[in-house]
Design an enzyme around this catalytic site. Structure first.
Site, short mmCIF file in Angstrom:
data_model
loop_
_atom_site.label_atom_id
_atom_site.label_comp_id
_atom_site.label_asym_id
_atom_site.label_seq_id
_atom_site.Cartn_x
_atom_site.Cartn_y
_atom_site.Cartn_z
N GLU A 291 0.74 -1.28 -0.01
CA GLU A 291 -0.02 -0.01 -0.27
C GLU A 291 0.78 1.11 0.21
O GLU A 291 0.57 2.20 -0.39
CB GLU A 291 -1.05 -0.08 1.25
N HIS B 179 -0.87 0.50 -4.17
CA HIS B 179 -2.19 1.12 -3.70
C HIS B 179 -2.92 1.35 -5.00
O HIS B 179 -2.46 2.15 -5.84
CB HIS B 179 -1.94 2.38 -3.05
#
Length: 559
Positions: free
Chosen positions: A362, A475
């Site tokens: 992420e 992400h």
């Protein structure tokens, strides 16, 4: 980066579908305030750009959204919906700043079809749907760090077609909401005016519009699942906690289930905190309103160009400041009565089943701009200065210490000493990804299962981007899979589980043969791992020391 990748994938998807288009008579739906004319392609009806609120312009700029009260006649809901004003790049790097200044101009906003009159909804449904169909509805909330994004980029055709092929028909709804300084302006004046968190109020009014109108499109207002990614996923959590967890409208719940892709709890200081006031004062100054008797009225009366440039004069997330966002949801004492973590711990959250998960890496795209961070002290100073103003420097140092100063331990994970862009890149990527997304998810799951043990939840980790240099399973890469822009095993798997959940509130019910059972998180602490070549179960116990520190110190990790 993800924004452009998603756009390119969308155009490729639509282009690939173009040769097989089979048109039918334009579908029309009569609402109380307008006749909505859509289009039909591949057996899917689309209605794009349906107004659900009065235009938030003039005196309604920086005000809560207002329902439509006049008849709008016939609306041709077939074009590209206007995006709300966008906030792009700003940085101290000269080439990037030049680009950012250009992108933030009204000219570019117009070219990209952005403007203040933007509060619209898209609906996509099987062409066979009628007002008596009562189909389950999924309500999509886009992401973009609360600074950019729109329904322009998202097309639900792939998901609706898959639902039709499996006789599990759904209706896909996507909502436009105000972002950046237009939707999440902080400051004491904003708080006093009752005009905080406008983007969330837009989303809530959109949900109320669905409750009032979706049956006419063939949907069941009592079978709504809210779904979002990144800032949209955080929005889903906040919709679950808005008004202390009261998600009712006219005596009925606005949604019965939730899906959160990359985002949940974002602990935040109040709207009128020092950082919030600093952002507001900067915008006021840039708009030429510093000496006005009523600064907020001055912002509302400023011409669009002036206010756009002023609102976009503060750091954006595609900059050195990264996810130390200028604009984000903050407690206002009314809609968001407290910080997200406090609302969760106190049980002020709607009791609905939910799915929540993350991409493995992420934080990588959020750590690309900080190449000057070469030592532990640099990382500590960076986080102390831009992020956690309630924490002491030693507390931040203790947090950082839970992440080894070793590239092999950083993100992109499981890549050894490789992919280290600068001396602290993989370490910072791991920290930012965990704080905002991956480990905050686990903290939320623990709280939710303690407070509401009877409410089922499921969680996942996506690793299908393993091996992509420097960014890994980054992400927002899930946008490509969830919306079917990159066909393959991950997209097929995720869409199938989500269709089961949207239809039955259980991702396992009605699944095609060959997919593993997805155990409830509270029963097993297991994640479903979506990899490139298949699905498996994974224990949710990685980086336990860091997770414990975050859980134990969430009250000082407010941004």
């Amino acid at each position: 980066m993800w924004y452009l990748l998603s756009l390119a994938a969308l155009f490729a998807h639509l282009s690939a579908a173009a040769p097989t288009i089979n048109k039918r008579a334009d579908p029309t739906v009569k609402l109380d305030y307008a006749n909505i004319v859509g289009s039909s392609v591949l057996g899917v009806d689309s209605f794009k750009g349906i107004p659900y609120a009065q235009p938030p312009v003039g005196k309604l700029r920086l005000k809560p959204p207002q329902p439509i009260t006049t008849n709008l006649g016939t609306i041709q809901a077939t074009g590209l919906p206007r995006a709300c004003p966008q906030m792009y790049l700003s940085s101290d790097n000269i080439p990037e700043d030049i680009l950012g200044r250009f992108i933030n101009t009204p000219f570019f906003q117009t070219v990209s079809n952005a403007g203040e009159d933007c509060l619209t909804i898209n609906i996509q449904r099987p062409s066979s749907a009628t007002p008596t169909s009562k189909l389950p509805v999924v309500f999509w909330i886009f992401g973009g760090a609360f600074e950019l994004g729109s329904t322009q980029l998202y097309d639900g055709t792939s998901l609706v077609l898959r639902s039709m092929a499996q006789n599990r028909d759904i209706i896909y709804v996507a909502v436009n909401y105000r972002v950046g300084g237009f939707g999440f302006m902080p400051g004491s004046d904003i708080l006093k005016d009752g005009s905080a968190n406008l983007g969330h109020l837009d989303q809530r009014l959109g949900l109320q519009w669905v409750a009032d109108n979706i049956a006419k499109f063939g949907g069941d207002p009592e079978k709504v699942t809210i779904w979002g990614e990144s800032a949209g996923s955080i929005s889903v959590y906040n919709q679950m906690t808005l008004y202390d967890g009261d998600n009712t409208y006219k005596g009925k719940p606005l949604f019965r289930a939730a899906i959160m892709d990359s985002g949940s709890v974002v602990p935040a200081d109040p709207v009128d905190c020092p950082k919030g006031n600093a952002i507001y004062n900067k915008v006021v100054s840039e708009a030429g309103c510093a000496n006005a008797a009523n600064k907020l009225d001055c912002l509302r009366s400023a011409d669009y160009t002036t206010f756009l440039n002023a609102a976009n004069s503060v750091p954006a997330f595609l900059s050195y400041n990264s996810v130390a966002l200028s604009y984000l949801p903050r407690p206002d004492g009314k809609a968001l009565t407290a910080s997200a973590d406090v609302l969760g711990k106190s049980g002020h959250i709607a009791k609905v089943p939910f799915i929540i998960g993350d991409q493995e890496d992420e934080g990588t795209i959020f750590a690309l701009m900080q190449s000057n961070l070469t030592t532990t002290d640099h990382v500590v100073d960076y986080l102390s200065t831009l992020y956690f103003h309630s924490a002491t420097k030693q507390q931040v140092r203790d947090l950082v210490a839970t992440y080894p100063d070793d590239p092999s331990a950083g993100s992109p994970f499981r890549t050894g000493p490789f992919n280290q862009l600068y001396p602290q890149y993989k370490r910072l990527a791991a920290i930012l990804g965990d704080l905002v997304f991956t480990l905050s998810r686990r903290v939320f799951l623990n709280i939710a299962n303690q407070k509401q043990p009877d409410v089922p939840s499921w969680s996942y980790l996506a690793t299908y981007g393993y091996g992509i240099p420097f960014i890994g399973t980054f992400h927002a890469s899930d946008i490509l899979t969830t919306h079917g822009y990159t066909p393959g095993i991950p997209s097929t798997s995720i869409q199938n589980y989500y269709l089961s959940f949207i239809n039955t509130m259980d991702p396992n019910k009605g699944m095609p043969f060959g997919f593993p059972n997805w155990p409830r998180w509270g029963e097993s602490k297991k994640l479903l791992n979506f990899s490139a070549l298949g699905n498996s179960l994974l224990s949710d116990d990685f980086r336990a020391t860091s997770a414990k520190y975050i859980a134990d110190h969430v009250d000082i990790l407010h941004i």
